[in-house]
Design an enzyme around this catalytic site. Structure first.
Site, PDB file in Angstrom:
ATOM      1  N   HIS A 131      26.131  15.832  -2.467  1.00 42.69           N
ATOM      2  CA  HIS A 131      26.336  14.382  -2.474  1.00 42.69           C
ATOM      3  C   HIS A 131      26.362  13.930  -1.016  1.00 42.69           C
ATOM      4  CE1 HIS A 131      26.675  12.904  -6.522  1.00 42.69           C
ATOM      5  NE2 HIS A 131      27.400  13.946  -6.856  1.00 42.69           N
ATOM      6  N   ASP A 136      28.960  10.283  -5.346  1.00 41.01           N
ATOM      7  CA  ASP A 136      30.159  10.819  -5.993  1.00 41.01           C
ATOM      8  C   ASP A 136      31.319   9.837  -5.850  1.00 41.01           C
ATOM      9  OD1 ASP A 136      30.096  11.240  -3.231  1.00 41.01           O
ATOM     10  OD2 ASP A 136      31.118  13.175  -3.324  1.00 41.01           O
ATOM     11  N   HIS A 278      -0.990  16.279   6.998  1.00 42.45           N
ATOM     12  CA  HIS A 278      -1.392  17.668   6.776  1.00 42.45           C
ATOM     13  C   HIS A 278      -2.909  17.775   6.757  1.00 42.45           C
ATOM     14  CE1 HIS A 278       2.534  19.456   5.882  1.00 42.45           C
ATOM     15  NE2 HIS A 278       2.834  18.292   5.339  1.00 42.45           N
ATOM     16  N   TYR A 336      10.438  -0.075  -4.527  1.00 41.30           N
ATOM     17  CA  TYR A 336      11.713  -0.760  -4.707  1.00 41.30           C
ATOM     18  C   TYR A 336      11.597  -2.197  -4.213  1.00 41.30           C
ATOM     19  CZ  TYR A 336      14.210   3.719  -5.402  1.00 41.30           C
ATOM     20  OH  TYR A 336      14.655   4.918  -5.867  1.00 41.30           O
ATOM     21  N   GLU A 412      38.382   9.544   2.338  1.00 40.89           N
ATOM     22  CA  GLU A 412      38.772   9.207   0.965  1.00 40.89           C
ATOM     23  C   GLU A 412      39.771   8.052   0.879  1.00 40.89           C
ATOM     24  OE1 GLU A 412      38.254  13.589  -1.109  1.00 40.89           O
ATOM     25  OE2 GLU A 412      40.159  13.124  -0.116  1.00 40.89           O
TER      26      GLU A 412
END
Length: 434
Positions: A131, A136, A278, A336, A412
């Protein structure tokens, strides 16, 4: 006594206002109380990350938690998504709250006690999974919001739809997924969503702060694949070839003039990047073809159209000028829209952000050229997306490990504010639109 009597009469005569104040105080206390749970959920998800469209364990934990709260739950939405519906005790609008659940093919390098050692198959090879973007945290925060709002269900003036989304980072090759597929499968219907809110933890913004921007906040993004076909020859006889490597080099340089010469940079930013080129297998063989992969970023629909048109023109004409043939796939595998914060909604809800986080902690920022598939929800209903600070206090943003890297780190202590803000936005919007 006379003044107390008058105040009592005012409270009795304004039951809605009194209830609102009570609910918001209750909400804040509930968020404080649930903080340790949110941290524990996040640590569990961090230790067991899953790639897009494979978030089975995560989805199962989310679904069971919502069911335990008495929330109506639907699973298997857009492969592994979970949607919960909480009907409040009073009539009102439908507010959607979104969190993404997927991890990234990144091998964690830190030494956290809940460090990920997970492995998975990605594009045909075994990779570490981490994550490394904070999803998370988003999942754990929204689980906390669900518990807080379910605890005040009777006071809610409307319905809350909890959207736990898979594959924000993109589905596996050849598969559909993410917010786009959720919208196609009707996640914004039954009941019909009026507004959607979402947050993203941000590792370069200090804990306690919230940042936002009305209008185009994050870029629209299209990826591209460009194939240049030439004529193979011995490296010692370049005149016998049409060298696709030389043509590709010219294209890479020419594409950079789109932003520097075609885009009005006083209005919006933009990006054209070739990230992969490439060609060939030996030093003395000019190959027959070369392949490039890249991305374009834009902050308005008109800019997006202009950039795409110029890419096609530059690639085609540069190849033609050298006698080569160009094939362009744009978009190639993903597209997007701009993450566009509804201006009226943002203006209406900023006071809520300021009340909850403190006015000095809510900051207006310039747009960023990262992309977010939350934008697919915003194409259908008004939405507000914002960043929640996750950088430890006092740390330099320039040295804090960034998103999508092995050393990515989140403080946190930021989670509690995340729970309060999403819960508060929901209640405030319902109060404003009852």
């Amino acid at each position: 006594m006379k003044y107390l009597f008058i105040i009592s009469l005012l409270i009795i005569s304004l039951p809605g206002r009194a209830q609102t104040v009570f609910s918001k105080d209750k909400l804040s206390l509930a968020a404080d109380k649930i903080e340790s749970k949110v941290i524990a959920w996040r640590r569990d998800f961090h230790q067991h990350p899953e790639l897009g469209n494979n978030e089975k364990r995560t989805a199962d934990i989310v679904a069971k938690h919502l069911q335990s709260l008495g929330i109506e739950v639907k699973t298997g939405v857009a492969k592994t998504g979970v949607v919960g519906v909480l009907k409040g005790g009073k009539p009102g609008p439908v507010v959607a709250l979104r969190a993404d659940m997927d991890g990234l093919p990144v091998t964690e390098r830190g030494d956290l006690p809940f460090k990920s050692t997970a492995k998975a198959q990605y594009n045909g090879q075994e990779v570490g999974v981490m994550h490394a973007c904070g999803h998370d945290s988003h999942t754990a925060i929204l689980m906390g919001v669900a518990e807080v709002l379910a605890g005040m269900k009777a006071d809610l003036k409307g319905t809350v739809k909890f959207i736990f989304q898979p594959a924000e980072e993109g589905p596996p090759a050849g598969e559909e997924g993410g917010a786009k597929l959720m919208v196609q499968e009707g996640v914004l219907e039954n009941p019909k969503v009026d507004v959607v809110f979402g947050l993203h933890i941000w590792a370069q913004t200090e804990v306690g702060q919230i940042t936002y921007k009305p209008g185009g906040m994050m870029a629209g993004a299209n990826d591209m694949k460009i194939t240049i076909k030439g004529t193979q020859a011995h490296g010692a006889s370049p005149w016998a070839s049409i060298d696709p490597i030389v043509v590709s080099a010219q294209i890479v340089n020419n594409l950079q003039t789109i932003v520097s010469r075609n885009l009005n940079v006083t209005e919006n930013a933009g990006v054209v990047t070739i990230g992969s080129l490439h060609a060939g297998v030996r030093s003395n063989i000019i190959p027959e073809q070369a392949e490039m992969l890249g991305t374009m970023r834009y902050l308005s629909v008109s800019d997006g159209k202009m950039i795409e048109e110029r890419i096609r023109q530059i690639v085609t004409k540069t190849a033609e000028a050298n006698g080569a043939v160009a094939e362009i796939k744009l978009p190639y595998s993903s597209q997007y829209p701009v993450t566009f914060n509804d201006i009226s909604l943002t203006e209406k809800m900023v006071p809520s952000l300021q009340r909850i986080a403190g006015a000095s902690n809510v900051k207006l920022i310039p747009p960023i050229t990262g992309a977010e598939d939350f934008s697919f929800f915003q194409e259908k209903v008004p939405g507000l997306f914002f960043f929640l600070g996750g950088m430890p206090k006092g740390k330099d943003p320039k040295t804090a490990p960034s998103h999508h890297t092995p050393d990515f780190f989140i403080d946190e202590s930021s989670f509690k504010l995340g729970v309060k803000v999403l819960s508060g936005l929901t209640v405030d919007y319902m109060d404003l639109n009852k």
